[in-house]
Every structure is written in C-alpha cells, then in structure tokens.
Design a protein around this motif. Structure first.
Motif, PDB file in Angstrom:
ATOM      1  N   ARG A  31       0.836  -1.204   0.000  1.00  0.00           N
ATOM      2  CA  ARG A  31       0.000   0.000   0.000  1.00  0.00           C
ATOM      3  C   ARG A  31       0.878   1.264   0.000  1.00  0.00           C
ATOM      4  NH1 ARG A  31      -4.747   2.727   2.493  1.00  0.00           N
ATOM      5  NH2 ARG A  31      -4.197   4.854   2.024  1.00  0.00           N
ATOM      6  N   SER A 159      -0.189   4.718   5.031  1.00  0.00           N
ATOM      7  CA  SER A 159       0.868   5.202   4.137  1.00  0.00           C
ATOM      8  C   SER A 159       2.230   4.731   4.631  1.00  0.00           C
ATOM      9  CB  SER A 159       0.878   6.718   4.082  1.00  0.00           C
ATOM     10  OG  SER A 159      -0.347   7.190   3.612  1.00  0.00           O
ATOM     11  N   TRP A 234     -12.974   9.228  11.653  1.00  0.00           N
ATOM     12  CA  TRP A 234     -13.614   8.612  10.480  1.00  0.00           C
ATOM     13  C   TRP A 234     -14.572   7.502  10.921  1.00  0.00           C
ATOM     14  CZ3 TRP A 234     -14.645   9.523   5.609  1.00  0.00           C
ATOM     15  CH2 TRP A 234     -14.941   8.473   4.743  1.00  0.00           C
ATOM     16  N   ASP A 332      -2.275  17.539   5.985  1.00  0.00           N
ATOM     17  CA  ASP A 332      -3.089  16.457   5.403  1.00  0.00           C
ATOM     18  C   ASP A 332      -4.168  16.075   6.416  1.00  0.00           C
ATOM     19  OD1 ASP A 332      -4.025  14.536   3.660  1.00  0.00           O
ATOM     20  OD2 ASP A 332      -2.515  13.038   4.176  1.00  0.00           O
ATOM     21  N   HIS A 334      -7.507  15.171   8.059  1.00  0.00           N
ATOM     22  CA  HIS A 334      -8.815  14.595   7.739  1.00  0.00           C
ATOM     23  C   HIS A 334      -9.294  13.810   8.945  1.00  0.00           C
ATOM     24  CE1 HIS A 334      -6.928  10.649   6.883  1.00  0.00           C
ATOM     25  NE2 HIS A 334      -6.030  11.306   6.184  1.00  0.00           N
ATOM     26  N   GLN A 337      -7.213  11.365  10.920  1.00  0.00           N
ATOM     27  CA  GLN A 337      -6.038  11.871  11.661  1.00  0.00           C
ATOM     28  C   GLN A 337      -6.441  12.449  13.014  1.00  0.00           C
ATOM     29  OE1 GLN A 337      -3.793  10.880   9.844  1.00  0.00           O
ATOM     30  NE2 GLN A 337      -3.349  12.046   8.005  1.00  0.00           N
ATOM     31  N   ASP A 350      -0.226  12.348  12.840  1.00  0.00           N
ATOM     32  CA  ASP A 350       0.263  12.193  11.460  1.00  0.00           C
ATOM     33  C   ASP A 350       0.520  13.537  10.766  1.00  0.00           C
ATOM     34  OD1 ASP A 350       1.073  11.178   9.090  1.00  0.00           O
ATOM     35  OD2 ASP A 350      -0.821  10.236   8.531  1.00  0.00           O
ATOM     36  N   PRO A 355       1.847  12.889   1.543  1.00  0.00           N
ATOM     37  CA  PRO A 355       3.094  12.152   1.295  1.00  0.00           C
ATOM     38  C   PRO A 355       3.677  12.378  -0.107  1.00  0.00           C
ATOM     39  CG  PRO A 355       1.371  10.687   2.157  1.00  0.00           C
ATOM     40  CD  PRO A 355       0.733  12.024   1.948  1.00  0.00           C
ATOM     41  N   SER A 378     -13.352  16.143   4.447  1.00  0.00           N
ATOM     42  CA  SER A 378     -13.513  14.848   5.113  1.00  0.00           C
ATOM     43  C   SER A 378     -14.958  14.624   5.561  1.00  0.00           C
ATOM     44  CB  SER A 378     -12.556  14.784   6.306  1.00  0.00           C
ATOM     45  OG  SER A 378     -12.136  13.479   6.519  1.00  0.00           O
ATOM     46  N   TYR A 381     -16.605  13.635   2.539  1.00  0.00           N
ATOM     47  CA  TYR A 381     -16.240  12.254   2.205  1.00  0.00           C
ATOM     48  C   TYR A 381     -17.115  11.268   2.966  1.00  0.00           C
ATOM     49  CZ  TYR A 381     -12.030  11.075  -0.535  1.00  0.00           C
ATOM     50  OH  TYR A 381     -11.139  10.794  -1.534  1.00  0.00           O
ATOM     51  N   TYR A 430      -6.394  16.698  -5.329  1.00  0.00           N
ATOM     52  CA  TYR A 430      -5.433  15.744  -4.746  1.00  0.00           C
ATOM     53  C   TYR A 430      -6.121  14.397  -4.478  1.00  0.00           C
ATOM     54  CZ  TYR A 430      -2.906  13.406  -0.959  1.00  0.00           C
ATOM     55  OH  TYR A 430      -2.283  12.458  -0.177  1.00  0.00           O
ATOM     56  N   GLU A 431      -7.330  14.481  -3.931  1.00  0.00           N
ATOM     57  CA  GLU A 431      -8.050  13.245  -3.576  1.00  0.00           C
ATOM     58  C   GLU A 431      -8.408  12.415  -4.804  1.00  0.00           C
ATOM     59  OE1 GLU A 431     -10.046  14.880   0.594  1.00  0.00           O
ATOM     60  OE2 GLU A 431     -11.135  15.114  -1.277  1.00  0.00           O
ATOM     61  N   TYR A 434      -5.306  10.665  -5.633  1.00  0.00           N
ATOM     62  CA  TYR A 434      -5.023   9.663  -4.594  1.00  0.00           C
ATOM     63  C   TYR A 434      -5.913   8.427  -4.775  1.00  0.00           C
ATOM     64  CZ  TYR A 434      -4.400   7.471  -0.090  1.00  0.00           C
ATOM     65  OH  TYR A 434      -4.108   6.549   0.886  1.00  0.00           O
ATOM     66  N   GLU A 435      -7.195   8.668  -4.974  1.00  0.00           N
ATOM     67  CA  GLU A 435      -8.120   7.533  -5.096  1.00  0.00           C
ATOM     68  C   GLU A 435      -7.883   6.771  -6.400  1.00  0.00           C
ATOM     69  OE1 GLU A 435      -9.285   6.732  -2.510  1.00  0.00           O
ATOM     70  OE2 GLU A 435      -9.989   8.428  -1.336  1.00  0.00           O
ATOM     71  N   ARG A 439      -7.209   3.653  -4.503  1.00  0.00           N
ATOM     72  CA  ARG A 439      -8.489   2.993  -4.216  1.00  0.00           C
ATOM     73  C   ARG A 439      -9.503   3.383  -5.296  1.00  0.00           C
ATOM     74  NH1 ARG A 439      -9.574   4.917   2.012  1.00  0.00           N
ATOM     75  NH2 ARG A 439      -9.830   6.909   0.928  1.00  0.00           N
ATOM     76  N   TRP A 442     -13.141   4.216  -4.821  1.00  0.00           N
ATOM     77  CA  TRP A 442     -13.547   5.412  -4.068  1.00  0.00           C
ATOM     78  C   TRP A 442     -13.605   6.666  -4.944  1.00  0.00           C
ATOM     79  CZ3 TRP A 442     -13.529   6.234   1.601  1.00  0.00           C
ATOM     80  CH2 TRP A 442     -13.517   5.028   2.314  1.00  0.00           C
TER      81      TRP A 442
HETATM   82  O1  LIG Z   1      -2.551   7.717   4.746  1.00  0.00           O
HETATM   83  P1  LIG Z   1      -2.822   9.095   5.255  1.00  0.00           P
HETATM   84  O2  LIG Z   1      -3.735   9.126   6.421  1.00  0.00           O
HETATM   85  O3  LIG Z   1      -1.574   9.868   5.433  1.00  0.00           O
HETATM   86  O4  LIG Z   1      -3.656   9.920   4.112  1.00  0.00           O
HETATM   87  C1  LIG Z   1      -3.903   9.425   2.815  1.00  0.00           C
HETATM   88  O5  LIG Z   1      -4.927   8.425   2.855  1.00  0.00           O
HETATM   89  C2  LIG Z   1      -6.237   8.891   3.267  1.00  0.00           C
HETATM   90  C3  LIG Z   1      -7.194   7.702   3.186  1.00  0.00           C
HETATM   91  O6  LIG Z   1      -6.829   6.727   4.086  1.00  0.00           O
HETATM   92  C4  LIG Z   1      -6.730   9.998   2.348  1.00  0.00           C
HETATM   93  O7  LIG Z   1      -7.938  10.532   2.894  1.00  0.00           O
HETATM   94  C5  LIG Z   1      -9.109  10.522   2.084  1.00  0.00           C
HETATM   95  O8  LIG Z   1      -9.955   9.466   2.517  1.00  0.00           O
HETATM   96  C6  LIG Z   1     -10.431   9.593   3.878  1.00  0.00           C
HETATM   97  C7  LIG Z   1     -11.378   8.432   4.134  1.00  0.00           C
HETATM   98  O9  LIG Z   1     -10.672   7.205   4.084  1.00  0.00           O
HETATM   99  C8  LIG Z   1     -11.174  10.919   4.087  1.00  0.00           C
HETATM  100  O10 LIG Z   1     -11.531  11.074   5.463  1.00  0.00           O
HETATM  101  C9  LIG Z   1     -10.277  12.072   3.682  1.00  0.00           C
HETATM  102  O11 LIG Z   1     -11.001  13.294   3.797  1.00  0.00           O
HETATM  103  C10 LIG Z   1      -9.801  11.881   2.256  1.00  0.00           C
HETATM  104  O12 LIG Z   1      -8.872  12.921   1.905  1.00  0.00           O
HETATM  105  C11 LIG Z   1      -5.710  11.135   2.337  1.00  0.00           C
HETATM  106  O13 LIG Z   1      -6.155  12.133   1.430  1.00  0.00           O
HETATM  107  C12 LIG Z   1      -4.329  10.570   1.909  1.00  0.00           C
HETATM  108  O14 LIG Z   1      -3.351  11.599   1.960  1.00  0.00           O
END
Ligand SMILES: O=P(O)(O)O[C@H]1O[C@H](CO)[C@@H](O[C@H]2O[C@H](CO)[C@@H](O)[C@H](O)[C@H]2O)[C@H](O)[C@H]1O
Ligand code: ADP
Length: 459
Positions: A31, A159, A234, A332, A334, A337, A350, A355, A378, A381, A430-431, A434-435, A439, A442
């Motif tokens: 991951r 991460s 979350w 970062d 959300h 965190q 965190d 990252p 978030s 989300y 960014y999201e 990322y997704e 993922r 998502w």
């Molecule tokens: O792994 P990190 O916590 O450093 O952050 C990364 O992964 C997050 C997902 O696990 C991602 O967050 C996104 O998904 C969340 C739900 O799973 C949501 O609450 C956040 O708002 C959404 O941004 C994050 O962006 C990424 O950097």
C-alpha cells in the motif's frame, strides 16, 4: 541488543542482487509503495545494517533501498527484512519470497514488522538510544520507556507501517523516506515544547545517516504514546451516519482542537505574510496539480476549466493587494487523523503532510485554511460514502467545525470564501489522484465534490 555488523551496499552488492527478483514482485504490491503504475526497473542500496546475524534462526536486515522507475531518480524505501529457513504459518502474510542466489540463498525472506522479535529489537534500540551502523536513535529523557513491552503490528490501510507496544506506545516506521527534517517529527516536537497536549509528544525517534551526496539524515521512525481506547474521527463519523445521528457536537470540538493546534504552531514556529509574490506561485502550483490530475484521470477533464476559476479568483484578490497570514500547518488533516480518547478529548496525529509532495513544500508556512479545507472535505467524504449519501449531515458538520474553529481562533474560515474554495478545490483534486492511484472504487467520492466545486452557485 544483539551484536550488530554494518554492511554497505557498495561493499556487498550480492545482498541486493539476491533480493532483487523478490522485491520487484513484492514492493509494488505494498500500500505504501508510492510509484504505482510505473514498472520498477531495478534497485540500488542506500544503506544496509545487519541487526540480527543473517544465518541464525532469525536474521534481520535494516535496508534503505532506492527503487528505480522510468522518469526521475526513484524513491527510497525503508525495509525491515527478516530471514528464516522457513516461515511459521502465522508469518505467511509477511512472505516476500525464497532466495535462490547470492549470500542469502536458501533463506526465506519476509517483512519483519510482522514478527515479534524484530519489533522488540527496534524498541530496544529506541529505548537505549542505540547507534547501530548508520542508524541513530534519540529519545525524550523526560518520558520513561519500559523494556519488555509486547509488540503487535497495526493492521489496516496506511501510508507507513506501525507497531503498538503493550498499548503504551506506537511506533511509526516511515516507508518512503527522504533526507531532511520530517514534519512528522518536527511538528510534534515543536508542539510538545509549546505545551500543546492535543498532539502525542514524540518519545523516541530514529535517524539514518545520509547516503553519498545527501546532506541531511533521514528520519526513519517515531515512537509516541499510544492513545488508549481511542476511536478515530472517520470511524466515529461513519458510525453516527449509519445510525442517522448528527455529528455536529464532535465537529465543533474538532474545530476547537484544530484551532488550538494552529495557535500553538504559530507560537512555536515562524509565520509569514503572503502577498501577490507568494500567492502567485501558490496558485501556479494549484493549477499545475489540476492540469497533471486532469491528464492522469480523464473523468476530471470536463471540470478543469471551471475549477481553474477557483484559483484565478485567489490570484485576482492578491493582485488587488490582499494579504494573508501563513504558518506551519498539519498539511493532510482529515477525520482519520483525529483520535478521540476514552475521555472524549480529541488529539491530532500524522503531521507528515501529503506524502506525495516534496518535503520542502510540505514544510512551508501556509494559510491555516489548508487544514480547515482538509477537514471540510472529510465531512463531505463521510457523508458521500454513506448509503444513501447525506449532504445535509455534511453541511451541518462543516458549519459546526468552522464555528468551533472560530471560537478559539477568533476568525471564522468562512469569512474568506475565495481562499477556502481554492484550498478545497486543490484538496479535492489531490483526492481524485489519490483515489485513482490507491483505491479506484472510491473515485466517485471526490468526483462528486469536484462536480459541486465546479458549479459553486448551484443549490
Ligand atoms: O494515509 P494518510 O492518512 O496519510 O492519508 C492518505 O490516505 C487517506 C485515506 O486513508 C486519504 O484521505 C481521504 O480518505 C479519507 C477516508 O478514508 C477521508 O476522510 C479524507 O477526507 C480523504 O482525503 C488522504 O487524502 C491521503 O493523503
Ligand atoms: N498516538 C496514537 N495513539 C493511538 N493510535 C494511533 C496513534 N498514532 C497513530 N495511531 C493509529 O495508527 C494509524 C496510522 O497512523 P498514522 O500516523 O496516520 O500513519 P500513516 O502515516 O501510515 O497513515 C492511525 O490511523 C491511528 O489509528
């Protein structure tokens, strides 16, 4: 602590050669591997430290390995490699593979963080402030670390990788590492000095000596107190959503906690004023990220022109002479965190920042609204992951969060809608990336926000 031998990649090229075919298979599946979608063309060793002798029952290597990929120098990863003759069934998920050539021929290698003894070796090194080859541990003399705490690996999507010791401490082993000050250690240390109790204070940490041509050490791991019985924001938000309950009281408390942390960061570390000269490159960065994202994720393309107006509106305000205050922020933030302790207090964790961004960028002072935008996204989300989606729930949480923030900071983030929209748009972009990368299922969640952000005046 076992006797240790320091090896160097340059003096023992056979070690990496023997692991190479296995790592090519295994690394991209992790991951935390950041280079997904591009082939790994080879590896080079930045540093290797033998922590437990390789040919005993359990051998243990600490490796910093650069994974080469097309375009760019490739990322450096921290690996803890265990070697055994055979793996017991409990370690089956940790398997990297069976070595057929070189100095480890005949051994089975595995991700050693799944195993108890390697995790104990790490804690012992941190506890004793050990220096082992190129690895150097430091600790806060004011916090006690008992020996003999029982480790268990944190499961779940991350991460990085973490180990919990006896429900007392949690160790985060950073996976993709870069030389230089890491905000995941820098900011919690600064907040601890400032007396801010909203963030667990680092107990011990580990550096790695830089490689050739690299000036600064790597931050490799951080140990901090484990918040017992905590639930993250979350989980809590999804639970309340499933019950049809609102989350506004918690959202308000989160707003207050965020503002407290921002206040402490502003006192602890330098702040700056952002005028046109600083906003211009910030807006350029947002626009470049949007263009790159639209390139990578076709579904984003139709929205790009409308999204760009969120950034140009900010540039226009700066051109009219507006200025903003900037300071160090989480970067970062959300719901995942935010931890709520058994007594109901919120902590933030965190502080690594996004990252994928360069370290220097993550350490720059920024408007606090960057974190506020992360939290607002978030709530959205959570509401859009629910079945059926609940926009009203998100709306109530977003309003309560901003009100809570204003109660402590004295300024409501909603009073600067242009700055807020630009940051929310940047975050949603960014999201999307990322997704799409991590993922794909998502992807509709941030895309639904993109749809709304591209047409901000629609109901
Ligand atoms: O792994 P990190 O916590 O450093 O952050 C990364 O992964 C997050 C997902 O696990 C991602 O967050 C996104 O998904 C969340 C739900 O799973 C949501 O609450 C956040 O708002 C959404 O941004 C994050 O962006 C990424 O950097
Ligand atoms: N101090 C802590 N106390 C309790 N749990 C923690 C603590 N720090 C982290 N965690 C748990 O570990 C998970 C991963 O930590 P995090 O710092 O977000 O790592 P990553 O950068 O790998 O995402 C968190 O989501 C949380 O569940």
């Amino acid at each position: 602590m076992a006797a240790t031998v320091t090896l160097s990649g340059r003096t023992d090229p056979g070690l990496l050669a023997s692991l190479d075919p296995l790592l090519r298979e295994w690394l991209p599946r992790q991951r935390w591997f950041a280079g997904k979608g591009r082939p790994v063309t080879g590896f080079s060793l930045v540093a290797a430290t033998e922590l437990l002798p390789a040919h005993t029952r359990l051998g243990l290597y600490h490796l910093l390995v650069r994974a080469h990929q097309p375009a760019g120098p490739g990322d450096c990863y921290q690996l803890l490699i265990g070697t055994r003759e055979a793996l017991p069934p409990r370690l089956a998920p940790a398997l990297i593979g069976h070595v057929t050539q070189g100095p480890l021929a005949g051994r089975t290698v595995f991700d050693a963080l799944y195993d108890t003894r390697p995790a104990e070796v790490l804690l012992e090194a941190l506890r004793t402030g050990a220096r082992i080859g190129g690895l150097r541990c430091e600790r806060d003399p004011g916090q006690e670390i008992r020996s003999g705490l029982v480790p268990r690996r944190l499961t779940g999507e991350q991460s990085n990788s973490s180990v919990i010791y006896g429900d007392t401490f949690i160790l985060k082993l950073l996976r993709r590492v870069v030389p230089g000050v890491n905000p995941d250690l820098e900011l919690p240390l600064a907040l601890a000095r400032e007396g801010c109790a909203r963030v667990p204070a680092p107990t011990a940490w580990m550096y790695g000596d830089p490689g050739e041509d690299e000036g600064e050490p790597y931050v490799l791991a951080v140990l901090q107190p484990y918040v017992q019985g905590a639930a993250d924001g979350w989980e809590l938000a999804l639970r309340e959503l499933a019950k049809g309950e609102d989350f506004a009281t918690e959202a308000r408390a989160l707003g207050r906690a965020t503002a407290e942390v921002h206040g402490a960061l502003a006192r602890a570390l330098p702040t700056a004023t952002l005028g046109q000269a600083q906003i211009r490159p910030m807006v350029d960065g947002m626009t470049e990220r949007l263009d790159a994202a639209a390139q990578a994720v076709p579904a984003l393309r139709p929205y790009a022109p409308a999204l760009r107006t969120a950034f140009t509106a900010l540039a226009d305000l700066a051109a009219e002479g507006h200025t903003w205050t900037a300071q160090r922020v989480h970067g970062d933030l959300h719901l995942g965190q935010c931890l709520r302790s058994a007594s109901g207090e919120w902590s933030l964790i965190d502080f690594e920042g996004e990252p994928a961004r360069p370290l220097a960028e993550r350490r720059m002072p920024q408007p606090t609204v960057r974190d506020v935008a992360g939290m607002l996204r978030s709530f959205d989300y959570a509401a859009h992951s629910a079945d059926p989606p609940s926009p009203a729930w998100a709306h109530a949480c977003r309003a309560a969060y901003c009100s809570g923030y204003a109660e402590v900071a004295g300024v409501d983030p909603r009073t600067d809608p242009v700055l807020l929209r630009a940051h929310e748009t940047d975050k949603a972009v960014y999201e999307v990336v990322y997704e799409a990368r991590h993922r794909p299922d998502w992807l509709p969640v941030p895309l639904s926000a993109i749809h709304r952000l591209a047409a901000p005046d629609l109901p």
